[in-house]
Enzyme design. Structure first.
Site, PDB file in Angstrom:
ATOM      1  N   GLY A   1       0.834  -1.213   0.000  1.00 40.00           N
ATOM      2  CA  GLY A   1       0.000   0.000   0.000  1.00 40.00           C
ATOM      3  C   GLY A   1       0.863   1.256   0.000  1.00 40.00           C
ATOM      4  O   GLY A   1       0.523   2.254   0.639  1.00 40.00           O
TER       5      GLY A   1
ATOM      6  N   LEU B   1       1.567   3.563  -2.144  1.00 35.13           N
ATOM      7  CA  LEU B   1       1.272   4.786  -2.895  1.00 35.13           C
ATOM      8  C   LEU B   1       0.120   5.571  -2.275  1.00 35.13           C
ATOM      9  O   LEU B   1      -0.480   6.426  -2.920  1.00 35.13           O
ATOM     10  CB  LEU B   1       0.996   4.451  -4.369  1.00 35.13           C
ATOM     11  CG  LEU B   1       2.162   3.737  -5.084  1.00 35.13           C
ATOM     12  CD1 LEU B   1       1.821   3.467  -6.545  1.00 35.13           C
ATOM     13  CD2 LEU B   1       3.454   4.542  -4.996  1.00 35.13           C
ATOM     14  N   GLY B   2      -0.164   5.288  -1.017  1.00 33.72           N
ATOM     15  CA  GLY B   2      -1.207   6.025  -0.311  1.00 33.72           C
ATOM     16  C   GLY B   2      -0.627   7.210   0.446  1.00 33.72           C
ATOM     17  O   GLY B   2       0.550   7.559   0.293  1.00 33.72           O
ATOM     18  N   GLN B   3      -1.459   7.803   1.310  1.00 31.10           N
ATOM     19  CA  GLN B   3      -1.045   9.024   2.021  1.00 31.10           C
ATOM     20  C   GLN B   3       0.233   8.804   2.835  1.00 31.10           C
ATOM     21  O   GLN B   3       1.140   9.626   2.805  1.00 31.10           O
ATOM     22  CB  GLN B   3      -2.176   9.504   2.957  1.00 31.10           C
ATOM     23  CG  GLN B   3      -1.879  10.869   3.563  1.00 31.10           C
ATOM     24  CD  GLN B   3      -2.761  11.218   4.753  1.00 31.10           C
ATOM     25  OE1 GLN B   3      -3.579  10.402   5.200  1.00 31.10           O
ATOM     26  NE2 GLN B   3      -2.610  12.410   5.272  1.00 31.10           N
TER      27      GLN B   3
ATOM     28  N   ASP C   1       2.037  -1.715  -4.502  1.00 30.04           N
ATOM     29  CA  ASP C   1       0.665  -1.218  -4.324  1.00 30.04           C
ATOM     30  C   ASP C   1      -0.219  -1.933  -5.350  1.00 30.04           C
ATOM     31  O   ASP C   1       0.281  -2.490  -6.324  1.00 30.04           O
ATOM     32  CB  ASP C   1       0.585   0.303  -4.523  1.00 30.04           C
ATOM     33  CG  ASP C   1      -0.633   0.909  -3.827  1.00 30.04           C
ATOM     34  OD1 ASP C   1      -0.480   1.590  -2.793  1.00 30.04           O
ATOM     35  OD2 ASP C   1      -1.773   0.674  -4.297  1.00 30.04           O
TER      36      ASP C   1
ATOM     37  N   TYR D   1     -14.249  -0.609   9.870  1.00 25.11           N
ATOM     38  CA  TYR D   1     -12.813  -0.268   9.896  1.00 25.11           C
ATOM     39  C   TYR D   1     -12.240  -0.505  11.300  1.00 25.11           C
ATOM     40  O   TYR D   1     -11.202  -1.154  11.456  1.00 25.11           O
ATOM     41  CB  TYR D   1     -12.682   1.200   9.484  1.00 25.11           C
ATOM     42  CG  TYR D   1     -11.281   1.787   9.524  1.00 25.11           C
ATOM     43  CD1 TYR D   1     -10.290   1.341   8.657  1.00 25.11           C
ATOM     44  CD2 TYR D   1     -10.976   2.837  10.402  1.00 25.11           C
ATOM     45  CE1 TYR D   1      -9.021   1.922   8.669  1.00 25.11           C
ATOM     46  CE2 TYR D   1      -9.715   3.417  10.414  1.00 25.11           C
ATOM     47  CZ  TYR D   1      -8.742   2.955   9.549  1.00 25.11           C
ATOM     48  OH  TYR D   1      -7.491   3.537   9.562  1.00 25.11           O
TER      49      TYR D   1
ATOM     50  N   LYS E   1      -9.463  -3.167  12.721  1.00 24.16           N
ATOM     51  CA  LYS E   1      -8.239  -2.736  13.412  1.00 24.16           C
ATOM     52  C   LYS E   1      -8.069  -3.478  14.739  1.00 24.16           C
ATOM     53  O   LYS E   1      -6.961  -3.909  15.073  1.00 24.16           O
ATOM     54  CB  LYS E   1      -8.237  -1.218  13.633  1.00 24.16           C
ATOM     55  CG  LYS E   1      -8.075  -0.405  12.356  1.00 24.16           C
ATOM     56  CD  LYS E   1      -6.771  -0.720  11.631  1.00 24.16           C
ATOM     57  CE  LYS E   1      -6.517   0.160  10.429  1.00 24.16           C
ATOM     58  NZ  LYS E   1      -5.382  -0.301   9.602  1.00 24.16           N
TER      59      LYS E   1
HETATM   60  P1  NAD Z   1      -4.466   5.333   1.842  1.00 25.39           P
HETATM   61  O1  NAD Z   1      -5.876   4.979   1.581  1.00 25.39           O
HETATM   62  O2  NAD Z   1      -3.994   6.684   1.487  1.00 25.39           O
HETATM   63  O3  NAD Z   1      -3.495   4.282   1.128  1.00 25.39           O
HETATM   64  C1  NAD Z   1      -3.731   2.912   1.178  1.00 25.39           C
HETATM   65  C2  NAD Z   1      -3.053   2.294  -0.014  1.00 25.39           C
HETATM   66  O4  NAD Z   1      -3.410   0.903  -0.018  1.00 25.39           O
HETATM   67  C3  NAD Z   1      -3.504   2.883  -1.349  1.00 25.39           C
HETATM   68  O5  NAD Z   1      -2.389   3.313  -2.101  1.00 25.39           O
HETATM   69  C4  NAD Z   1      -4.246   1.745  -2.034  1.00 25.39           C
HETATM   70  O6  NAD Z   1      -4.040   1.717  -3.441  1.00 25.39           O
HETATM   71  C5  NAD Z   1      -3.619   0.531  -1.373  1.00 25.39           C
HETATM   72  N1  NAD Z   1      -4.476  -0.647  -1.429  1.00 25.39           N
HETATM   73  C6  NAD Z   1      -5.830  -0.717  -1.314  1.00 25.39           C
HETATM   74  N2  NAD Z   1      -6.246  -1.984  -1.505  1.00 25.39           N
HETATM   75  C7  NAD Z   1      -5.131  -2.732  -1.714  1.00 25.39           C
HETATM   76  C8  NAD Z   1      -4.906  -4.095  -1.960  1.00 25.39           C
HETATM   77  N3  NAD Z   1      -5.914  -4.958  -2.055  1.00 25.39           N
HETATM   78  N4  NAD Z   1      -3.627  -4.511  -2.108  1.00 25.39           N
HETATM   79  C9  NAD Z   1      -2.602  -3.649  -2.048  1.00 25.39           C
HETATM   80  N5  NAD Z   1      -2.748  -2.338  -1.831  1.00 25.39           N
HETATM   81  C10 NAD Z   1      -4.009  -1.879  -1.664  1.00 25.39           C
HETATM   82  O7  NAD Z   1      -4.177   5.002   3.369  1.00 25.39           O
HETATM   83  P2  NAD Z   1      -3.026   5.568   4.314  1.00 25.39           P
HETATM   84  O8  NAD Z   1      -3.543   6.794   4.948  1.00 25.39           O
HETATM   85  O9  NAD Z   1      -1.748   5.622   3.588  1.00 25.39           O
HETATM   86  O10 NAD Z   1      -3.045   4.437   5.423  1.00 25.39           O
HETATM   87  C11 NAD Z   1      -2.198   3.316   5.396  1.00 25.39           C
HETATM   88  C12 NAD Z   1      -2.537   2.448   6.594  1.00 25.39           C
HETATM   89  O11 NAD Z   1      -2.440   3.238   7.781  1.00 25.39           O
HETATM   90  C13 NAD Z   1      -3.970   1.884   6.567  1.00 25.39           C
HETATM   91  O12 NAD Z   1      -3.961   0.608   7.111  1.00 25.39           O
HETATM   92  C14 NAD Z   1      -4.715   2.826   7.486  1.00 25.39           C
HETATM   93  O13 NAD Z   1      -5.805   2.176   8.104  1.00 25.39           O
HETATM   94  C15 NAD Z   1      -3.658   3.171   8.505  1.00 25.39           C
HETATM   95  N6  NAD Z   1      -3.952   4.435   9.175  1.00 25.39           N
HETATM   96  C16 NAD Z   1      -3.922   5.614   8.473  1.00 25.39           C
HETATM   97  C17 NAD Z   1      -4.250   6.786   9.134  1.00 25.39           C
HETATM   98  C18 NAD Z   1      -4.247   8.115   8.408  1.00 25.39           C
HETATM   99  O14 NAD Z   1      -4.699   9.123   8.977  1.00 25.39           O
HETATM  100  N7  NAD Z   1      -3.734   8.197   7.188  1.00 25.39           N
HETATM  101  C19 NAD Z   1      -4.611   6.756  10.476  1.00 25.39           C
HETATM  102  C20 NAD Z   1      -4.661   5.540  11.134  1.00 25.39           C
HETATM  103  C21 NAD Z   1      -4.295   4.378  10.480  1.00 25.39           C
HETATM  104  C1  AKB Z   2      -9.540   7.643   9.137  1.00 20.33           C
HETATM  105  O1  AKB Z   2     -10.072   8.736   9.370  1.00 20.33           O
HETATM  106  O2  AKB Z   2     -10.140   6.632   8.732  1.00 20.33           O
HETATM  107  C2  AKB Z   2      -8.062   7.514   9.420  1.00 20.33           C
HETATM  108  C3  AKB Z   2      -7.843   6.980  10.800  1.00 20.33           C
HETATM  109  C4  AKB Z   2      -7.798   7.904  11.939  1.00 20.33           C
HETATM  110  O3  AKB Z   2      -7.724   5.792  10.965  1.00 20.33           O
HETATM  111  N1  AKB Z   2      -7.446   8.789   9.214  1.00 20.33           N
END
Ligand code: NAD
Ligand code: AKB
Length: 321
Positions: free
Chosen positions: A8, A10-12, A34, A142, A146
């Site tokens: 994953g 290429l996400g945030q 990704d 979600y 978790k």
């Molecule tokens: P995001 O949605 O920006 O990125 C997630 C990435 O996962 C995307 O690039 C997407 O293409 C990829 N993805 C989706 N389905 C997939 C699959 N089947 N196989 C492979 N890749 C796949 O999310 P993020 O913000 O980068 O978060 C990453 C992790 O951190 C997640 O597990 C999220 O729950 C956790 N998280 C994020 C935050 C936040 O605020 N950003 C907060 C708490 C937890």
């Molecule tokens: C969301 O809002 O889903 C995420 C998180 C706090 O897990 N940013």
């Protein structure tokens, strides 16, 4: 850590984590994957990348067997608001993806980082200064994924002595990639709209408090935890971490110090509002501080100055292009 695989990526979080890890450990030591390559340009192009759907255990195994990482950062997942739209798909990706990551980590003896969330708490958890260990009965798919993920990582550690580690991230604020469909996303969008439109319409109500953190602190925390002395880690897979707790009204006031004519109004989304209300107002990160030295650098004021500067630069470049 010497060789790292990120799912994953290429996400945030991933786009910044890949660049951060490649700066620290070398471009070819960090393998990015990704499910699609649509944001590929955002990561350093010199290091390895392959398409990987984490639900495809065979493909996952193939990449790990040839790259042989010592650590996997398992970021692939579906966030809270998007998960409520497609709960079955979210469960499939969040749980079966994690299960594959754990099995592969067990077979190839790698460490595994799993990002849990403040979403692992629910309406029955204490709302203020939510303790590390307390009741967790989340009401979102979600959040349920978790909590199950935290427990599964604990299980693999106790049963197979797998080196699993993880944090409960708060909402993350950043300027490289936009957030991927969560409840805390407003806290990123507000900076973009403040700069481009001088106006933002929030889908979260004015006095709703949630924990937040600036991305540089999140990147630093991930590496610090994975490099920490394992004998000091009591909690391992679910450390509460946070840098600040604020409401939309608080961010707007902070932005108005630099953009006095910025206007915030509200069009509250009942789905995301009810998710936000089921989460803590603020969590207690003291176990992370004690067990591995978690120490965020950015508060709301410092983050706002940096976000406004970086987003202004980015939107100016986009306008000129
Ligand atoms: P995001 O949605 O920006 O990125 C997630 C990435 O996962 C995307 O690039 C997407 O293409 C990829 N993805 C989706 N389905 C997939 C699959 N089947 N196989 C492979 N890749 C796949 O999310 P993020 O913000 O980068 O978060 C990453 C992790 O951190 C997640 O597990 C999220 O729950 C956790 N998280 C994020 C935050 C936040 O605020 N950003 C907060 C708490 C937890
Ligand atoms: C969301 O809002 O889903 C995420 C998180 C706090 O897990 N940013």
């Amino acid at each position: 850590m010497k060789k790292i695989l990120v799912t994953g990526s290429l996400g945030q979080i991933g786009v910044e984590l890949i660049n951060y890890l490649r700066d620290l450990y070398g471009e070819n030591s960090v393998f990015a994957t990704d499910v699609s390559d649509k944001e590929l340009a955002k990561i350093k192009s010199d290091g390895p990348f392959e398409i990987l759907d984490v639900r495809d255990g065979k493909a996952f195994d193939h990449i790990v067997s040839s790259f042989r990482p010592d650590t996997i950062f398992h970021l692939a997942g579906i966030l809270s608001a998007n998960a409520e739209k497609l709960p079955q798909k979210a469960w499939d990706i969040n749980m079966n993806g994690l299960f594959n990551a754990l099995e592969i980590a067990r077979n190839y003896e790698t460490s595994l980082f799993f990002p849990s969330s403040i979403a692992a708490f629910g309406p029955g958890s204490p709302s203020d200064n939510t303790p590390q260990d307390c009741m967790q009965r989340p009401s979102t798919i979600y959040g349920i994924s978790k909590v199950a993920g935290e427990l599964l990582c604990d299980y693999y550690h106790s049963k197979y002595e797998l080196d699993t580690r993880g944090v409960r991230f708060p909402g993350l604020i950043s300027h490289e990639a936009l957030p991927g469909g969560g409840t805390t996303d407003y806290a990123v969008h507000i900076y973009y709209d403040a700069l481009t439109k001088k106006k933002y319409t929030s889908f979260i109500a004015s006095a709703t408090y949630m924990d937040m953190m600036y991305m540089p602190d999140a990147l630093n925390a991930m590496v610090k935890l994975m490099e920490a002395d394992p004998s000091r880690l009591v909690h391992r897979n679910c450390f509460n971490i946070t840098a600040m707790s604020f409401s939309p009204d608080d961010v707007a006031k902070e932005i108005q110090k630099y953009i006095p004519d910025f206007v915030l109004d509200y069009d509250v989304d009942p789905v995301r509002q009810s998710i936000a209300e089921s989460w803590p107002n603020s969590i207690d990160p003291s176990c992370a501080v004690e067990e591995w030295g978690f120490s965020p650098a950015y508060d709301l004021e410092a983050m706002t100055i940096d976000m406004l500067e970086k987003v202004a630069l980015k939107t100016k470049v986009q306008e000129e292009a």
